[in-house]
Structures are given as structure tokens and as C-alpha cells.
Design a protein around this motif. Sequence first.
Motif, short mmCIF file in Angstrom:
data_model
loop_
_atom_site.label_atom_id
_atom_site.label_comp_id
_atom_site.label_asym_id
_atom_site.label_seq_id
_atom_site.Cartn_x
_atom_site.Cartn_y
_atom_site.Cartn_z
N GLN A 73 0.80 -1.22 0.00
CA GLN A 73 0.00 0.00 0.00
C GLN A 73 0.84 1.28 0.00
OE1 GLN A 73 -3.17 -0.44 -0.58
NE2 GLN A 73 -2.74 -2.64 -0.46
N VAL A 74 2.12 1.18 0.35
CA VAL A 74 2.98 2.35 0.39
C VAL A 74 3.34 2.80 -1.02
CG1 VAL A 74 5.24 3.22 1.10
CG2 VAL A 74 3.92 1.77 2.65
N ARG A 75 3.05 4.05 -1.36
CA ARG A 75 3.33 4.64 -2.67
C ARG A 75 2.78 3.77 -3.81
NH1 ARG A 75 7.89 5.44 0.42
NH2 ARG A 75 8.98 3.64 -0.42
N ARG A 76 1.58 3.28 -3.62
CA ARG A 76 0.97 2.37 -4.59
C ARG A 76 0.77 3.04 -5.95
NH1 ARG A 76 -1.79 -2.51 -4.14
NH2 ARG A 76 -3.19 -2.98 -5.87
N ARG A 77 0.34 4.29 -5.97
CA ARG A 77 0.12 4.98 -7.23
C ARG A 77 1.43 5.11 -8.02
NH1 ARG A 77 -3.37 10.26 -6.70
NH2 ARG A 77 -4.73 8.63 -5.87
N GLU A 78 2.50 5.45 -7.32
CA GLU A 78 3.80 5.57 -7.97
C GLU A 78 4.27 4.22 -8.52
OE1 GLU A 78 2.95 6.82 -5.08
OE2 GLU A 78 3.93 8.76 -4.68
N LYS A 79 4.04 3.16 -7.74
CA LYS A 79 4.44 1.83 -8.18
C LYS A 79 3.66 1.39 -9.41
CE LYS A 79 5.84 0.31 -3.56
NZ LYS A 79 5.51 -0.55 -2.40
N GLN A 80 2.39 1.75 -9.48
CA GLN A 80 1.60 1.41 -10.67
C GLN A 80 2.12 2.12 -11.91
OE1 GLN A 80 -2.24 2.45 -8.97
NE2 GLN A 80 -2.82 0.30 -8.81
N ALA A 81 2.50 3.40 -11.75
CA ALA A 81 3.07 4.14 -12.88
C ALA A 81 4.39 3.51 -13.33
CB ALA A 81 3.28 5.60 -12.49
N ILE A 82 5.21 3.11 -12.37
CA ILE A 82 6.48 2.45 -12.68
C ILE A 82 6.23 1.13 -13.40
CG2 ILE A 82 8.45 1.26 -11.62
CD1 ILE A 82 8.36 3.50 -9.45
N ALA A 83 5.24 0.38 -12.94
CA ALA A 83 4.91 -0.90 -13.57
C ALA A 83 4.51 -0.72 -15.02
CB ALA A 83 3.80 -1.59 -12.78
N ARG A 84 3.71 0.29 -15.30
CA ARG A 84 3.29 0.53 -16.69
C ARG A 84 4.48 0.88 -17.58
NH1 ARG A 84 -1.09 3.07 -13.93
NH2 ARG A 84 -0.06 5.10 -14.09
N ALA A 85 5.36 1.74 -17.06
CA ALA A 85 6.53 2.14 -17.84
C ALA A 85 7.48 0.98 -18.06
CB ALA A 85 7.24 3.30 -17.15
N ALA A 86 7.68 0.16 -17.04
CA ALA A 86 8.60 -0.98 -17.16
C ALA A 86 8.07 -2.02 -18.13
CB ALA A 86 8.83 -1.60 -15.78
N ALA A 87 6.77 -2.25 -18.13
CA ALA A 87 6.18 -3.25 -19.02
C ALA A 87 6.37 -2.87 -20.48
CB ALA A 87 4.70 -3.42 -18.71
N ARG A 88 6.46 -1.56 -20.76
CA ARG A 88 6.67 -1.13 -22.14
C ARG A 88 8.05 -1.50 -22.67
NH1 ARG A 88 3.27 3.34 -20.46
NH2 ARG A 88 5.06 4.62 -19.84
#
Length: 256
Positions: A73-88
Motif C-alpha cells: 500500500q505504500v506509494r501504490r500509485r507511484e508503483k503502478q506508474a512504474i509498472a506501466r513504464a517498465a512493461a513497455r
Amino acid sequence: MWSQDRHRRIQGLLGHHKQVSADELARQLDVSRETIRRDLVELEAAGLLRRVHGGAILPEQTGKEAPFADRMQVRRREKQAIARAAARLVEPGQTCFVDAGSTTALLAVELAKIPGITVITNSIDVAGTINRDGIEATALLLGGQLHSDVPGTFGELTLSEVARFQVDIALLSPVAIHAERGASNFVLHEAEVARAMIRYADEFVLLADHGKIGQVSRANICSCSHIHRLVTDSAAGRKPLAELRRAGIGEIIVAD
């Protein structure tokens, strides 16, 4: 003052005094008590301190990392953005290593959208996300010893299974990344798996939100020169990122 600078100051004070109070930190850093509370929550999630009533103490005095459910739950929004960028960075048909962690659990949601990939992982969460009906990707779960906190496999069997593969890309998320000390994890068995995955991957992508940058944890993974790409979030400060570039990271991608 950037959050990374506050975190370094807090760690420095903890290293000297062994314990600190939230009120004293707020006074010395000239910020609100609520800001200090958020800083302590983030540092505890990274395994760098332990919160107690009114302040914090060194993690060595407790020997425990924050529960995995809390770290999710810590910095979840930031982690989701990172996940999207990394998947690309992953192309259809590629094979990749993914380790066990809160950021990589979110990464799996994005990887599941890429057709034809093979995800080799020690994370039960990652394997479960990939191995669902309708997903055009393959998940291979590495064998090994289960741990009660992070839902994943670790140990000698896991390391030997990693060595059976040579993959296109390793996507890993440590507890901390520091220009001089490199990437690190809180516990040795997690760092060992990460080191093995790096060894048998053609490319290494490190996923780290801004709260991990400039931090150091217990078990070393690798130096910055071994990291081909770092994916972080837009709250990461320019100065810490510049230091990481000078330390040898090939490319830094800032997710928004």
C-alpha cells in the motif's frame, strides 16, 4: 527539502542516536509532524527503521521488515506508474525474470497484457496473475523454500533453477538504490535471488519508486554499473537521479 534528503537526515540521526522522536525530527528538519509521520512510514516499509510510539528506532533492534501487505500500500500509485513504464520495455515473445516484491506484483498486471511472453518468477503473486484464463503469456514458478512474509520461493533450490535459464530481460525491485552502495535488499535470501537473475539475463531493469532512491539496506545486490535501466516515478529528485547516472546506470526512465 526533498523527501530523499529528509530520509537521509533521518537515517543519519538514527545511526548516531539509535532512536529519534517525531517531534525532534520535525523541529530539526523544519517540517510538520505529519510530514515526519509519512517519512517514517516509508522508511519502515523499506526496512530502514522501526516505528515506535512517538518516534523510531533502528531496524537492527527489531530484526523485522514491514509486513508485505503494508508495503503493497505504500506509494501504490507511484508503483503502478512504474509498472506501466517498465512493461513497455518488454516485447511480445520475450522471456523475463521477475522477482518477488510489492512493485513487481503490480508489474505482473501489466505484463499479463503482453502476448507470447514467458515470465519466470519466484513470486507466487506474479505467477498467479500471469497464469489466468485468457492471458496469452506463460508463467513459470521457480521451486524453493516458501517464506511466510513475502509470498515467494527462496534458497538453494531457487538459485539452482534460475541458473537453468538465459532470459532477455530481468525486471527486479530492490528495497534501496544508492549511487555509491548500489542496489540492496533487506534480507540476504532476496538479494541472492536478485543477483542470480541478473547474472542470467541479457538486460537488467531495476524498478524503484522515489522513496527507495538514496537509501541503503542490509544485503547488497549489485553496483549501479550493472543496471541497464532504472524506472522510477516523477517525485524522484533531479540531484539523486544525476548521482545515479554518474554512478553508471545506463538509462533512467521517469514514469508519470
